[in-house]
Motif scaffolding. Structure first.
Motif, PDB file in Angstrom:
ATOM      1  N   TYR A   1      11.449   7.533  -4.809  1.00  0.00           N
ATOM      2  CA  TYR A   1      11.325   6.234  -4.308  1.00  0.00           C
ATOM      3  C   TYR A   1      10.909   5.450  -3.142  1.00  0.00           C
ATOM      4  O   TYR A   1      11.074   4.868  -2.259  1.00  0.00           O
ATOM      5  N   THR A   2      13.263   5.509  -3.114  1.00  0.00           N
ATOM      6  CA  THR A   2      13.658   4.620  -2.742  1.00  0.00           C
ATOM      7  C   THR A   2      13.847   4.965  -1.322  1.00  0.00           C
ATOM      8  O   THR A   2      13.312   4.626   0.004  1.00  0.00           O
ATOM      9  N   ASP A   3      14.222   6.622  -1.065  1.00  0.00           N
ATOM     10  CA  ASP A   3      14.247   7.250   0.315  1.00  0.00           C
ATOM     11  C   ASP A   3      13.090   7.384   0.566  1.00  0.00           C
ATOM     12  O   ASP A   3      12.780   6.837   2.100  1.00  0.00           O
ATOM     13  N   ALA A   4      12.238   7.333   0.214  1.00  0.00           N
ATOM     14  CA  ALA A   4      10.255   7.887   0.907  1.00  0.00           C
ATOM     15  C   ALA A   4      10.246   6.314   1.431  1.00  0.00           C
ATOM     16  O   ALA A   4       9.420   6.011   2.643  1.00  0.00           O
ATOM     17  N   LYS A   5      10.869   5.180   0.940  1.00  0.00           N
ATOM     18  CA  LYS A   5      10.215   3.803   1.284  1.00  0.00           C
ATOM     19  C   LYS A   5      11.160   3.671   3.206  1.00  0.00           C
ATOM     20  O   LYS A   5      11.131   2.540   3.469  1.00  0.00           O
ATOM     21  N   THR A   6      12.044   4.327   3.295  1.00  0.00           N
ATOM     22  CA  THR A   6      13.340   4.426   4.005  1.00  0.00           C
ATOM     23  C   THR A   6      12.741   3.752   5.646  1.00  0.00           C
ATOM     24  O   THR A   6      12.751   2.567   6.172  1.00  0.00           O
ATOM     25  N   GLU A   7      11.846   4.810   5.559  1.00  0.00           N
ATOM     26  CA  GLU A   7      11.036   5.171   7.554  1.00  0.00           C
ATOM     27  C   GLU A   7      11.300   3.555   7.140  1.00  0.00           C
ATOM     28  O   GLU A   7      10.662   2.469   8.249  1.00  0.00           O
ATOM     29  N   PHE A   8       9.493   2.962   6.208  1.00  0.00           N
ATOM     30  CA  PHE A   8       9.110   1.431   7.096  1.00  0.00           C
ATOM     31  C   PHE A   8      10.205   0.642   6.274  1.00  0.00           C
ATOM     32  O   PHE A   8       9.811  -0.817   7.563  1.00  0.00           O
ATOM     33  N   VAL A   9      11.005   0.230   5.755  1.00  0.00           N
ATOM     34  CA  VAL A   9      12.118  -0.370   5.895  1.00  0.00           C
ATOM     35  C   VAL A   9      13.108  -0.843   7.361  1.00  0.00           C
ATOM     36  O   VAL A   9      13.191  -1.628   7.780  1.00  0.00           O
ATOM     37  N   GLN A  10      13.231   0.473   7.699  1.00  0.00           N
ATOM     38  CA  GLN A  10      13.849   0.414   9.299  1.00  0.00           C
ATOM     39  C   GLN A  10      12.504  -0.334   9.653  1.00  0.00           C
ATOM     40  O   GLN A  10      13.425  -0.728  10.569  1.00  0.00           O
ATOM     41  N   LYS A  11      11.917   0.268  10.278  1.00  0.00           N
ATOM     42  CA  LYS A  11      10.595  -0.279  10.846  1.00  0.00           C
ATOM     43  C   LYS A  11      10.793  -1.452  10.865  1.00  0.00           C
ATOM     44  O   LYS A  11      11.026  -2.564  11.917  1.00  0.00           O
ATOM     45  N   ILE A  12      10.734  -2.473   9.729  1.00  0.00           N
ATOM     46  CA  ILE A  12      10.569  -3.679   9.654  1.00  0.00           C
ATOM     47  C   ILE A  12      11.608  -4.487  10.358  1.00  0.00           C
ATOM     48  O   ILE A  12      11.841  -5.533  10.692  1.00  0.00           O
ATOM     49  N   MET A  13      13.270  -3.488   9.748  1.00  0.00           N
ATOM     50  CA  MET A  13      14.471  -4.218  10.432  1.00  0.00           C
ATOM     51  C   MET A  13      14.478  -4.322  11.497  1.00  0.00           C
ATOM     52  O   MET A  13      15.174  -5.479  12.076  1.00  0.00           O
ATOM     53  N   ASN A  14      14.504  -3.676  12.400  1.00  0.00           N
ATOM     54  CA  ASN A  14      14.614  -3.274  13.904  1.00  0.00           C
ATOM     55  C   ASN A  14      13.333  -4.901  14.190  1.00  0.00           C
ATOM     56  O   ASN A  14      13.523  -5.435  14.748  1.00  0.00           O
ATOM     57  N   LEU A  15      11.730  -4.977  13.217  1.00  0.00           N
ATOM     58  CA  LEU A  15      11.446  -6.326  14.304  1.00  0.00           C
ATOM     59  C   LEU A  15      11.721  -7.411  13.504  1.00  0.00           C
ATOM     60  O   LEU A  15      11.837  -8.386  14.261  1.00  0.00           O
TER      61      LEU A  15
ATOM     62  N   GLU B   1       0.808  -1.085  -0.376  1.00  0.00           N
ATOM     63  CA  GLU B   1       0.444   0.157  -0.134  1.00  0.00           C
ATOM     64  C   GLU B   1       1.165   1.295   0.178  1.00  0.00           C
ATOM     65  O   GLU B   1       0.669   2.075  -0.713  1.00  0.00           O
ATOM     66  N   LEU B   2       1.558   1.499   0.892  1.00  0.00           N
ATOM     67  CA  LEU B   2       2.659   2.188   0.676  1.00  0.00           C
ATOM     68  C   LEU B   2       3.996   2.504  -0.297  1.00  0.00           C
ATOM     69  O   LEU B   2       3.663   3.847  -1.272  1.00  0.00           O
ATOM     70  N   LYS B   3       4.460   1.413  -0.780  1.00  0.00           N
ATOM     71  CA  LYS B   3       4.501   1.863  -2.697  1.00  0.00           C
ATOM     72  C   LYS B   3       3.589   2.307  -3.191  1.00  0.00           C
ATOM     73  O   LYS B   3       4.024   3.090  -4.525  1.00  0.00           O
TER      74      LYS B   3
ATOM     75  N   LYS C   1       4.133   4.962  -5.898  1.00  0.00           N
ATOM     76  CA  LYS C   1       4.256   5.317  -7.415  1.00  0.00           C
ATOM     77  C   LYS C   1       4.262   6.792  -8.143  1.00  0.00           C
ATOM     78  O   LYS C   1       4.641   7.236  -8.761  1.00  0.00           O
ATOM     79  N   ASP C   2       2.868   7.144  -7.459  1.00  0.00           N
ATOM     80  CA  ASP C   2       2.309   8.344  -8.350  1.00  0.00           C
ATOM     81  C   ASP C   2       3.149   9.486  -8.360  1.00  0.00           C
ATOM     82  O   ASP C   2       4.274  10.662  -9.429  1.00  0.00           O
ATOM     83  N   LYS C   3       3.179   9.708  -7.015  1.00  0.00           N
ATOM     84  CA  LYS C   3       3.869  10.864  -6.934  1.00  0.00           C
ATOM     85  C   LYS C   3       6.626  10.757  -7.486  1.00  0.00           C
ATOM     86  O   LYS C   3       6.931  12.015  -7.730  1.00  0.00           O
ATOM     87  N   PHE C   4       6.597   9.566  -6.970  1.00  0.00           N
ATOM     88  CA  PHE C   4       8.268   9.296  -7.774  1.00  0.00           C
ATOM     89  C   PHE C   4       8.131   8.883  -8.827  1.00  0.00           C
ATOM     90  O   PHE C   4       9.231   7.819  -9.795  1.00  0.00           O
ATOM     91  N   GLU C   5       7.226   8.590  -9.987  1.00  0.00           N
ATOM     92  CA  GLU C   5       7.214   7.918 -10.975  1.00  0.00           C
ATOM     93  C   GLU C   5       8.670   8.110 -11.809  1.00  0.00           C
ATOM     94  O   GLU C   5       9.001   7.382 -12.250  1.00  0.00           O
ATOM     95  N   TYR C   6       8.723   9.053 -11.691  1.00  0.00           N
ATOM     96  CA  TYR C   6      10.495   9.377 -12.844  1.00  0.00           C
ATOM     97  C   TYR C   6      11.326  10.375 -11.784  1.00  0.00           C
ATOM     98  O   TYR C   6      12.139  10.788 -12.194  1.00  0.00           O
ATOM     99  N   ASN C   7      11.496   9.270 -10.128  1.00  0.00           N
ATOM    100  CA  ASN C   7      12.180   9.853  -8.972  1.00  0.00           C
ATOM    101  C   ASN C   7      12.702   8.564  -8.515  1.00  0.00           C
ATOM    102  O   ASN C   7      11.687   8.679  -7.250  1.00  0.00           O
ATOM    103  N   ARG C   8      13.539   7.665  -9.184  1.00  0.00           N
ATOM    104  CA  ARG C   8      14.263   5.925  -8.078  1.00  0.00           C
ATOM    105  C   ARG C   8      14.378   6.639  -7.343  1.00  0.00           C
ATOM    106  O   ARG C   8      14.435   6.013  -5.692  1.00  0.00           O
ATOM    107  N   ASP C   9      15.400   7.646  -7.465  1.00  0.00           N
ATOM    108  CA  ASP C   9      15.779   8.404  -5.408  1.00  0.00           C
ATOM    109  C   ASP C   9      14.857   8.359  -4.483  1.00  0.00           C
ATOM    110  O   ASP C   9      15.421   7.916  -3.524  1.00  0.00           O
TER     111      ASP C   9
END
Length: 344
Positions: free
Chosen positions: A320-334, A304-306, A310-318
């Motif tokens: 898109y990746t940066d905007a997922k960092t907080e979620f990824v870090q949360k999962i890594m802590n778990l 759902e986050l992705k 997607k629409d906001k960062f369709e042409y900006n890969r960096d």
């Protein structure tokens, strides 16, 4: 008005006459009488022209009376073999009409550039259409060698010459429902890498395409662990030999290497692969994958986050990746072992 049609073998006698008459008339201003007569005599070999029909895509231009007023040919790899306009129909835009059709065909066949061997007479026309001279040469016509030019035109800007923004436009963020074939794509490439690359310790399917039911970019991410004594130059050569592009990754863990396949100047050419190279170790990508596989509700949240990003960062890969960092870090802590979490 003039229109383009595919040529047929039934057109060969008419094409041969057009060829000879055009050379004897139009090309006479740039070549001697002996040269044009020698060159035009090649049109007598209709068997050779017939053979060329099996190797080249031939087209003709016709007028409203269905008279052939020009013809041209190109190979699927982008070599323009022929482009002639009837001596009585010069300067009517027919050559451009024929050329545009050839370029369109070559692009559809995946050619990255056009090449040709161009007469002195035709050289200005090809230059006008973006060709550059690679070499002046003497080319044998029938018995005589005539001056002409090897010329070429890049149809697509090489990936290495594109800016980051241009690459993002060419390769936008695309999301897909999970596809069962992604597992097969991984297995095929697993065997391909294992068979062609030395010093492999372990190969893992990582990223969203490795997680069932998860919305994902249709890119197969693979983590390849290698021996610390691996010859990196040899590794690059071996990966390039199986179609990969090498991309240094100075911000990633050692040996700071990544390889990609499925990226062309025309856009994506699936299947698309990202190979992340690491020395042997305990890597977060594996932990992240395994946690989401074991916790479908977290995988659903990630999907759902992705979708919102997607629409906001369709042409900006960096971005898109940066905007997922907080979620990824949360999962890594778990995903950390319990004793590690208790020690925080």
């Amino acid at each position: 008005m003039f229109h383009i049609h595919p040529a047929t073998v039934a057109d060969i006698p008419e094409l041969a006459e057009l060829y000879k008459n055009t050379i004897l008339s139009v090309n006479r201003k740039d070549y001697s009488r002996e040269e044009v007569e020698d060159w035009a005599s090649c049109g007598n070999d209709t068997a050779n022209l017939r053979q060329s029909f099996t190797e080249q895509h031939y087209i003709v231009a016709k007028n409203e009376e269905e008279k052939i007023v020009g013809f041209a040919s190109v190979s699927s790899t982008g070599y323009i073999h022929t482009l002639f306009v009837h001596k009585d129909f010069q300067h009517h835009g027919i050559a451009t009409l024929l050329y545009n059709a050839l370029e369109k065909y070559a692009k559809e066949k995946g050619a990255e550039k056009l090449t040709s061997e161009v007469s002195i007479t035709a050289k200005p026309f090809f230059e006008k259409h973006g060709f550059q001279v690679d070499e002046e040469q003497k080319r044998k016509a029938n018995q005589l060698s005539l001056t002409n030019y090897k010329m070429s035109k890049q149809l697509y800007k090489p990936l290495s010459a594109m800016t980051k923004e241009e690459l993002w436009r060419l390769f936008p963020i695309i999301l897909s429902e999970h596809q069962s074939r992604w597992k097969d794509d991984f297995e095929v490439e697993h065997k391909n890498i294992e068979s062609n690359v030395d010093s492999i310790i372990k190969i893992n399917h990582i990223g969203s395409t490795a997680i069932p039911a998860l919305l994902a970019k249709p890119t197969i991410d693979i983590l390849v662990e290698i021996d610390e004594n691996t010859d990196k130059e040899k590794l690059i050569q071996q990966m390039e030999s199986i179609g990969y592009i090498y991309e240094p990754q100075p911000k990633n863990p050692a040996p700071h290497m990544m390889f990609m396949k499925g990226y062309t100047p025309q856009g994506f050419q699936p299947p698309v692969y990202h190979i992340h190279v690491r020395y042997s170790g305990d890597w977060n990508e594996i932990r992240f994958r395994d946690y989401l596989i074991g916790h479908p509700e977290a995988a659903k949240e990630y999907g759902e986050l992705k979708l919102t990003l997607k629409d906001k960062f369709e042409y900006n890969r960096d971005g898109y990746t940066d905007a997922k960092t907080e979620f990824v870090q949360k999962i890594m802590n778990l995903a950390k072992p319990k004793q590690n979490r208790n020690n925080q």
